[in-house]
Enzyme design. Sequence first.
Site, mmCIF file in Angstrom:
data_model
loop_
_atom_site.group_PDB
_atom_site.id
_atom_site.type_symbol
_atom_site.label_atom_id
_atom_site.label_comp_id
_atom_site.label_asym_id
_atom_site.label_seq_id
_atom_site.Cartn_x
_atom_site.Cartn_y
_atom_site.Cartn_z
ATOM 1 C CG ASP A 18 18.979 35.488 -44.613
ATOM 2 O OD1 ASP A 18 19.919 35.029 -45.282
ATOM 3 O OD2 ASP A 18 18.884 35.340 -43.379
ATOM 4 N NE ARG A 98 12.190 36.486 -35.960
ATOM 5 C CZ ARG A 98 12.903 37.549 -36.238
ATOM 6 N NH1 ARG A 98 12.386 38.757 -36.053
ATOM 7 N NH2 ARG A 98 14.126 37.441 -36.707
ATOM 8 C CG ASP A 127 13.668 33.639 -36.051
ATOM 9 O OD1 ASP A 127 13.200 33.537 -34.906
ATOM 10 O OD2 ASP A 127 14.520 34.485 -36.367
ATOM 11 C CB SER A 179 23.510 35.847 -38.673
ATOM 12 O OG SER A 179 22.105 35.758 -38.635
#
Length: 406
Positions: A18, A98, A127, A179
């Site tokens: 990404d 995060r 996220d 992923s």
Amino acid sequence: MGNKDIKKIVLAYSGGLDTSIIIPWLKENYNDPEIIAVCGNVGQADELEGLEEKALKTGASKLIVANLTDEMVDEVIIPSLKMGAKYEKYLLGTAFARPIIGRKLAQIALEEGADAVCHGATGKGNDQVRFELAIKRWAPGMKIIAPWREWDISSRDEEIDYAEAHNVPLKISRETNYSKDKNLWHLSHEGLDLEDPSNEPQYEKEGFLEMGVSPLQAPDEPTYVTLGFEAGAPVSINGEKMKASKIIEKLNELGGANGIGIIDIVENRLIGMKDRGVYETPGGTILYFAHEQLEMLTVDKETLHLKQKLAVDYADMIYNGKWFSPLQEALTAFANEADKNTTGEVKLKLYKGNIIPAGTTSPFSLYDEELVSFGESDYDHSQAEGFINIWGLPTLVQAVLEQKSK
């Protein structure tokens, strides 16, 4: 602020699929702004290799690597361990990192005079919420760019097409295009064959598991480990004092070698859809297990039961991106107080994916061997009759009433 007015962007950069294609995409779609790539080092180790060269080659002006491992462990993981927070069996590996990364992105954006912060989270996942709530907390008013909510790329295959067209180097292929998210605490696997819950994960396939081995491939002899805790926090392993992040690192080695901490779950995402993932959390699984063993001795019944209820709310709060909140501060204060006497040592036996208790001691143990013994003790059994009569009084009253009404 329009796209053409944005001159400098701070990008959350991992070097994965990404974020690798986001740099050229931002250059094309935001009037060639300066891109400052920021990587939050939360213990992903080998994934940092070659990252600066890749970031610069694909168009970033520089790469900033922020060492955030101890912040993640000390500020988020340890309080969560004390509370016993789990989200539907998931030990919150991605969610732990995060808020710390989001805060650092905001701080760097302010220091660098950036016009916007960009992240590579998809519009389907959790996220995006976690990053953006942290950015809003630490850089209120900062523009946030989320390419997955803007571009016309609709799949990871199309991302690979874009990367190939723009000469962006990738470490993956279409066949290994899971992923993944990795940090000191865990590694997640999503996508490809895992999207169908009827498919068995390929645990024994070389290269699938990265933090350990399948229980089938674990040694035939058990491994013993002793963990020391003070006020609910881990402080030693096998008698050797070390900081919490090093304890997790060592437990990852021991747990991984013994096939510990592999789960396959379908979880409920914040935005409403269900998602299937395989998680590796060897060290974290051992820590949670050991902490629970010690709390059995040190925390009274009412406090323990309330903490177990609050653990669900605490896990939801973390999972849903609300770490920087008054609720977190209040619940963390409760967890710290509840665990103030959770001090002692827990010995465990690790064997082929299993964690087996092998003895627990604490100077604050509420366990009274003499009191609970089946042998002789000073306990007066006759007192139980009066207790039962008082405890069961509402039941008796209800029964008498029902008899009278017949």
